[in-house]
Design a protein around this motif. Sequence first.
Motif, PDB file in Angstrom:
ATOM      1  N   GLU A 895       0.793  -1.256  -0.012  1.00  0.00           N
ATOM      2  CA  GLU A 895      -0.169  -0.185   0.032  1.00  0.00           C
ATOM      3  C   GLU A 895       0.991   1.254   0.008  1.00  0.00           C
ATOM      4  N   ARG A 896       0.444   2.285  -0.738  1.00  0.00           N
ATOM      5  CA  ARG A 896       1.209   3.312  -0.872  1.00  0.00           C
ATOM      6  C   ARG A 896       0.688   4.438   0.028  1.00  0.00           C
ATOM      7  N   LYS A 911       1.617  -5.190   2.504  1.00  0.00           N
ATOM      8  CA  LYS A 911       0.465  -5.953   3.379  1.00  0.00           C
ATOM      9  C   LYS A 911       0.810  -7.045   4.260  1.00  0.00           C
ATOM     10  N   PRO A 912       0.102  -7.237   5.155  1.00  0.00           N
ATOM     11  CA  PRO A 912       0.697  -8.202   6.204  1.00  0.00           C
ATOM     12  C   PRO A 912       0.751  -9.697   5.465  1.00  0.00           C
ATOM     13  N   GLU A 913       0.128 -10.018   4.841  1.00  0.00           N
ATOM     14  CA  GLU A 913       0.211 -11.491   4.243  1.00  0.00           C
ATOM     15  C   GLU A 913       1.281 -11.623   3.413  1.00  0.00           C
ATOM     16  N   GLU A 917       7.447 -11.883   2.492  1.00  0.00           N
ATOM     17  CA  GLU A 917       8.098 -12.079   0.994  1.00  0.00           C
ATOM     18  C   GLU A 917       8.769 -10.834   0.585  1.00  0.00           C
ATOM     19  N   LEU A 918       7.907  -9.764   1.110  1.00  0.00           N
ATOM     20  CA  LEU A 918       8.504  -8.333   0.456  1.00  0.00           C
ATOM     21  C   LEU A 918      10.050  -8.095   1.274  1.00  0.00           C
ATOM     22  N   LYS A 919      10.337  -8.651   2.251  1.00  0.00           N
ATOM     23  CA  LYS A 919      11.727  -8.455   2.894  1.00  0.00           C
ATOM     24  C   LYS A 919      12.835  -9.163   2.017  1.00  0.00           C
ATOM     25  N   LYS A 920      12.530  -9.910   1.210  1.00  0.00           N
ATOM     26  CA  LYS A 920      13.323 -10.464   0.383  1.00  0.00           C
ATOM     27  C   LYS A 920      13.592  -9.675  -0.932  1.00  0.00           C
ATOM     28  N   ARG A 921      12.590  -8.918  -1.159  1.00  0.00           N
ATOM     29  CA  ARG A 921      12.787  -8.217  -2.506  1.00  0.00           C
ATOM     30  C   ARG A 921      13.557  -6.951  -2.140  1.00  0.00           C
ATOM     31  N   THR A 922      15.068  -7.147  -2.474  1.00  0.00           N
ATOM     32  CA  THR A 922      16.010  -5.975  -2.669  1.00  0.00           C
ATOM     33  C   THR A 922      16.843  -5.933  -3.676  1.00  0.00           C
ATOM     34  N   LEU A 923      17.361  -4.862  -3.806  1.00  0.00           N
ATOM     35  CA  LEU A 923      18.351  -4.863  -5.162  1.00  0.00           C
ATOM     36  C   LEU A 923      19.404  -5.706  -5.105  1.00  0.00           C
ATOM     37  N   THR A 924      20.133  -5.827  -4.008  1.00  0.00           N
ATOM     38  CA  THR A 924      21.102  -6.943  -3.851  1.00  0.00           C
ATOM     39  C   THR A 924      20.765  -8.190  -4.162  1.00  0.00           C
TER      40      THR A 924
END
Length: 980
Positions: A895-896, A911-913, A917-924
Amino acid sequence: MTPEQFIATWKDNPLTEKGGAQAHFEDLCTILKVEPPRLYGEYCYEQDLKKMHGGNGFADVWKRGCFAWENKGPDKDLGPALMQLKNYAGALDNPPVLVVCNRERIEIHPCFTGYPSTSLIIQLDDIGQPENLQILRWLFSSETIHKLRPHKSNAAITTEAAGQFAVVAENMRSRGVDSQQVAHFLIQCIFCMYAEDEGLLHEGPSEETHIFTSILKSARDDTERARKRINALFSAMQQGGAYGNDDIAWFNGGLFKVIDIPPLHSDDLATLRAAAENLDWRAIDPTIFGTLFERGLNPKARAPLGAHYTDVETILKLIRPLIVEPLSAEWAEIKPLLQDVRARTETLQAQGKKLTKTVKDAHKAAMSAFLSYLERLKNFRVLDPACGSGNFLYLAMHALKDLEHAAQVDAELLGFGRQIGIESGPANILGLEINEYAAELARVTVWIGDIQWSQRNGQPIARNPILRSLDGISHRDALIDEGGGRAQWPAAEVIVGNPPFLGDRKMIRELGENYTKTLRKLYDGQVPGGADLVCYWFHKAREQILAGQAQRAGLVSTNSIRGGANRKVLDAITEDLAIFNAWGDEDWINDGAAVRVSLVTFSVEPPNGEVWLDGQQVGRINADLTATADAADQLDLTKAARLSENEGTSFIGTQKNGPFDIHGSTARAWLSVPNPNGRPNSDIVRPWANGMDITRRPSDTWVIDFDKISEEDASLYEKPFEHVVEHVKPTRVHLRRDWHRIHWWCHGDPRPAMKRNLKNLTRCILSPRVSKHRIFAWFSSATIPDSAVVAIARSDDTTFGILHSRFHELWSLGLCTFLGVGNDPRYTPSSTFETFPFPAGLTPADTKGQPVAEGNLLLPPVTVEHLPTALNIASAAQRLTSLRENWLNPAEWVERVPEVVEGYPDRIIAKPEHAAELKKRTLTNLYNTRPAWLDNAHKALDKAVAEAYGWKDYTPEMSDEEILRRLLTLNLERSKPAAE
């Protein structure tokens, strides 16, 4: 034949040594059920060894990769036989096991590299025992010979020994005993334990061979009794003389010149007693013991003992090119003279003719050349001007002794007789060391190393005294003399060592302000003020070579010497000398911590005409420790100059020098609080970004930044000021630097120039200074970049695309320095951004000003001529940005939320669910995997940028070297007017 029959046959057998040797061995092979020697060249008797080597056999039986065996007559002393095998082990391909036998007993001496030589003795009467038969069978196979290797390595024994002495040192220091007194006493104890295990302590026969151990055992907990007896033993070692009923050998050498036994406690005696009784001190490895022991003595070095030390093979990467290879090449020119004389002599002898005058003259000339080589080795000097505990000197001395021994064996095999002893040794090495106990430890390291080498190679040990003077290892500063001037180094053929690693910013803290200022003043104009401490050793080694006081040098440095201010010393070296062997990026251990280093050797000319980098032969090594295949190749990125067209665009972020950062929730609460001055806190509370905010997920950290306003004006922003008073002021009021102390409410360096250039932009480009991948990302210009970040003051997509192209990445890797154990490249405005040749018409000078909107693109204000290429690059860059953003923050997962300050970018909330998964989405993580879509987007971007350069022949297969060569050509062309 059964074992019982073997025993009956050979017990009191009247056959002579020569007459019974082969028959005894044949019978032994029979009971062991192994093949007797028959195969010429691999497993043979002495006569075949004579054929192989053209001289003496050196061993009665030899099997390649297994053993060398020497027989003696019944009741004969086996010591000389073992010494003979050791002496000629090199000529026998260094078998892993040496065996001596006088029929009554068989002594098996393992000689595995890195393991103690713990002998196994099998008596004739016990030969039939199954375990003894098994041990003997293991000798005959290369697949089982390793079973005779001791379980505990020299390194393991050494680590254990150093750990025990560290306990004693810590206990004594905790009781207030002077550190130098502790060090001196424990070093004396170490040598005593080594000397008694080596059989050197007593002179002549003695009932008690372990005198030092017996003192510790008999004293038990009587500390004063032990202290008096140790004092008496050390006094006897000082001059040689009586201790009780024993005659003690004369050791001298300075080690026992001062005897000052500190007060002892029962725990000290117990630890020393355990070390003496349970460890084989003959197996101590000086190459690591000095390092480990020094850490145990040094309260500042708290690394776990035994966890880290630099292995021999790494140090030899300097010793080989500096000493072994050049001197081996000299012998390679002399040895054929001896071989020719021998061949001509054998031909005449076979014809029954006398030696001609020509052959005699050739023999005389060859002998003269041989003796001159030995004299060269004897007089060869190696200087380590930061010798520490002596590891480099120890290995350098061993290298010289190995070279001399090999030459002597070669000469003997060729009929030129044997010289008396090996003359190279401790006198060959010179050292400078500022730490007194480290210098003393270095001397002991060399002494023990010399004795160990002699024992291992069957050479006599020096006597009267056993420890020769080692005045060549001096306790003094290598950079500043006692009078405050430049220290002078002694002349030596080779300079080698591992100078102290200390960054420019740590020098004042570690060395003191007065010393640091004096040092920089003395070497002003020759070593940059911002250079690391190690650079001073490189400079002085260069001076020594240019002054004819040394032939070549090889030093260790942190790998940051390849760039920045540090590289200036390598620039000077490549200007006057040649780097002929280097390793640009190696693992190393410094005070127990893993670091990355460069190993650099240099001289007037490459010693053997060859240049090697990272184990590969090259044409030339540049000052940044890159290489060209051809010495005439002009790809030397150290020649790249800063371009005026790139100035005022890239900046390092603010240096906070205090806990000015706050969490986003605190910042948002403050933003709604009014102030007495009527101004919002958003004036001085802004989003913050460090390197990890770029390479990982945003941390939602904000920062208080008063820039350079007065304390009175800052206090009008109540909540932020209260926070700074409580959290920042206590960390700043006692600092040495005036600005940090007096302006405690301000960042240490607020970077006003950066802020001026970002002020009128809506967004800017940020990149982490140190990162595995060279990543650029868009951030709001309201963001305050940290000092770990480089900010590019441009908001157009074209500049972003050029920076994220393959061409700029290659350039930044070629011009960067490296940092940390991960050896990640470090991006800096001066060396990487300001030297990069942007495409013509698209340089920072051309893109300055407000960008122009073209649909969803922002284009730089360039000329009409360059607009098409700017548009192509911008389109490719915007697509790359869009694809990355869609992957990083999928619309379905986030959400923005609008930020509380208008104009600031929206907050992205998972979003909580999908949070995990989002934590793993990094540029590195994205660039670690580099999926096909990302790779294709970058290739499209590279193609657009290549067209801007006019490189119509560009393909993704174009080599990195060709790209860098073209970019360097552009840089040099553009920098010429400024240089002229």
